[in-house]
Design a protein around this motif. Sequence first.
Motif: not given
Length: 300
Positions: A97-105
């Motif tokens: 699995c790939l997890r990409l943490d979401l960047d609000v900016a």
Amino acid sequence: MAESQSEFASLIDRYAKADGVHATPIPRVFLVRSARPTLPLHTLYEPAVCIIAQGRKQAILGDAVYVYDRDKYLVISVDVPVVGQIIDASEAAPYLCLRLDLDVATLGTLLLDAGPAPSGLAPAPALSLSSVTPELIGAVLRLLRLLDTPGDIPVLAPLAEREILFRLLRGDQTAKLREIALGDSKLRQINRAIGLIKENYRETFRIEDLSDVARMSASALHSHFKSVTAMSPLQFQKQLRLQEARRLMLQGLCDAATASHSVGYTSPSQFSREYRRLFGLPPQRDIARLKTFPDGFIAA
């Protein structure tokens, strides 16, 4: 699509050799591997998108069960305690699995050209599933291929990340991603209350303090908080306390009495009751069981 999925799995397999969650040189990108199904794990999910290349996993939030695999990806909008479990994995075909943490900016800049969003909408649950598309997998591959050329990462990784987020915005996650990015959304208001609880989970809080931080009435806070997290603010705090106590004991840092006190409990008997209610066993027996299943602790 099948060829792209095969390359996706191959890239994760190449850079995540052992079971566990692996950071990469690409900011906010993590690779996850497990060669066997895991125990149900109580953990705190943070805002991210999880895209599976191989295997299957489920996440439980309240009464809702979210099962995702290479055909469905998971989006998490706020920090929320869930029960996660890898349910399809083997030595021959490990969970990847790939997890990409979401960047609000980054999300915010993409939304600038997207036009005005509807206002005042009630926030949706923190977890949601969507169908994987060839365009999304193509963007993910362009990001992961950069691991072969680390010198390209500083310039090209932000472009690939923006393309992934753009593909998500073009799908049925548009409303949720807007909620994450826009400062005046109900979700962002609830997220401020969640942040206060996380920072002070050892301390008793007043609902008025959360309402002030969220900038909404106490009744609206309760309603929206439960819509997003499937629990009340007090239940949310309790799960944070018990998960941290469990972590301290599992790492051998303290015994049950010390752990309960360190996370804010004044009554060891209350701690033991609530621990057993959440995890199914008293603290000592639960920790002994977990130590025989180390692979149960794979969080993404």
